[in-house]
Design an enzyme around this catalytic site. Sequence first.
Site, PDB file in Angstrom:
ATOM      1  N   SER A   1       0.807  -1.222   0.000  1.00 28.72           N
ATOM      2  CA  SER A   1       0.000   0.000   0.000  1.00 28.72           C
ATOM      3  C   SER A   1       0.835   1.264   0.000  1.00 28.72           C
ATOM      4  O   SER A   1       0.311   2.359  -0.216  1.00 28.72           O
ATOM      5  CB  SER A   1      -0.897   0.009   1.231  1.00 28.72           C
ATOM      6  OG  SER A   1      -0.108   0.101   2.410  1.00 28.72           O
TER       7      SER A   1
ATOM      8  N   ASP B   1       3.398  -1.052   7.392  1.00 31.87           N
ATOM      9  CA  ASP B   1       2.970  -2.402   7.739  1.00 31.87           C
ATOM     10  C   ASP B   1       3.112  -3.371   6.569  1.00 31.87           C
ATOM     11  O   ASP B   1       3.676  -4.460   6.715  1.00 31.87           O
ATOM     12  CB  ASP B   1       1.519  -2.383   8.233  1.00 31.87           C
ATOM     13  CG  ASP B   1       1.369  -1.642   9.548  1.00 31.87           C
ATOM     14  OD1 ASP B   1       2.352  -1.589  10.310  1.00 31.87           O
ATOM     15  OD2 ASP B   1       0.276  -1.114   9.814  1.00 31.87           O
TER      16      ASP B   1
ATOM     17  N   CYS C   1     -14.716  -3.709   2.149  1.00 37.05           N
ATOM     18  CA  CYS C   1     -13.558  -3.716   1.260  1.00 37.05           C
ATOM     19  C   CYS C   1     -12.752  -4.997   1.440  1.00 37.05           C
ATOM     20  O   CYS C   1     -12.320  -5.619   0.466  1.00 37.05           O
ATOM     21  CB  CYS C   1     -12.692  -2.487   1.527  1.00 37.05           C
ATOM     22  SG  CYS C   1     -11.210  -2.397   0.490  1.00 37.05           S
TER      23      CYS C   1
ATOM     24  N   CYS D   1     -11.209   4.560   3.992  1.00 32.55           N
ATOM     25  CA  CYS D   1     -10.282   4.378   2.883  1.00 32.55           C
ATOM     26  C   CYS D   1     -10.519   5.326   1.717  1.00 32.55           C
ATOM     27  O   CYS D   1      -9.566   5.845   1.145  1.00 32.55           O
ATOM     28  CB  CYS D   1     -10.323   2.925   2.404  1.00 32.55           C
ATOM     29  SG  CYS D   1     -11.974   2.212   2.342  1.00 32.55           S
TER      30      CYS D   1
END
EC number: 2.8.1.13
Length: 383
Positions: free
Chosen positions: A13, A17, A102, A200
């Site tokens: 992303s 993380d 999602c 998001c």
Amino acid sequence: MTESPKRIVVGLSGGVDSAVAALRLVRAGHEVIGLFMKNWEDDDTLTQCSAEDDIAAAVAVAEHLGIPIRRVNFAAHYRREVFEHALQELRAGRTPNPDILCNRHVKFDRFLRHAREQFEADAVATGHYARTGRAGDGEPALLRGIDPSKDQSYFLAGVPRQALDAVRFPLGDSTKETVRAEARSAALPNFDRPDSTGICFIGERDFTQFMQRYIDPHPGPILTEDGREIGRHCGLAFYTLGQRRGLGIGGDRNRDSSAPWYVAGKDARRNALFVVQGHDHPWLQSAAVSTEPFHWLAPVPAEGARLHAQVRYRQEPQAGQLSHAEGGRVVFRFDEPQRAATPGQHLVLYDREQCLGGGVIDTAHPADRSAPPALQTQSTEVV
């Protein structure tokens, strides 16, 4: 037991993380491919963390790790399967959880299928703080991450159970502090990048201003528990149970209390928003919740099973008793009344560390029977 080398596609992303998740898989000897998912088409320049910045960070991480990275655009799927549903829920006066949708429809359905079809992947991985294991029936199980402050199993409660065998969560046994330190030690180019916040597709933008592009304002009265109008709201869709900020009302000169106001419910028939004073006002307390058909990630527990539940992310798990209803629905009665259990949000059930699944709350049954039956967000039906 160490897993034999596999081809694993990691959802990169641009954040820390997912970068550390990829790092750990590379160090474990797997063939790792990075995939950047674009799930929202930018429609302005107001986002503080644009898709271009995210892509650049993801590419930099992949280059640092020496792994290939590809891009895929799931924006059309996201809009159809997540965003349009969220709009429908908001227009109905409920409060949806797009992140759970999602994960169910995009990250652990579209993403997994894409990885298998395009890369012949054995598994996919993400930077979620959660774990997998085996349930009593031998099928895959979803487990909490070991860091209670970061555990994200709540957001994964809607994932198809059959997908769990092909999912890896490399961060499930770690704390956020450990992950940050590992990123810094490995000199990952995004080691100091801030965590993303917000829904998001909205990011850091003001929720009401953003949603007014898609939902027309429909002003109406803000009413106290005794029916007095003390302000005007811009549309029931833009408020949620327990909300304090953004109400546009201050103290009430006709009351002794100067306590802040909170949203206590919605009366769709009158287009009225009810508010009460005090964080723990009785109208905000629910004795039980009922759900839409429940999505199980484990063998279905027996009637009357004693379990723990969450009605929001990062909530302390709450003890209670399970009852089954028609059509796969469930009712969960809490040992202690719960504040602001909100229709549209998810009830997620746990048996110790195992996440049993989740269901959309359709009714919150008030602990205080004096709450008006007309309030859309709660029901006075006896449970």
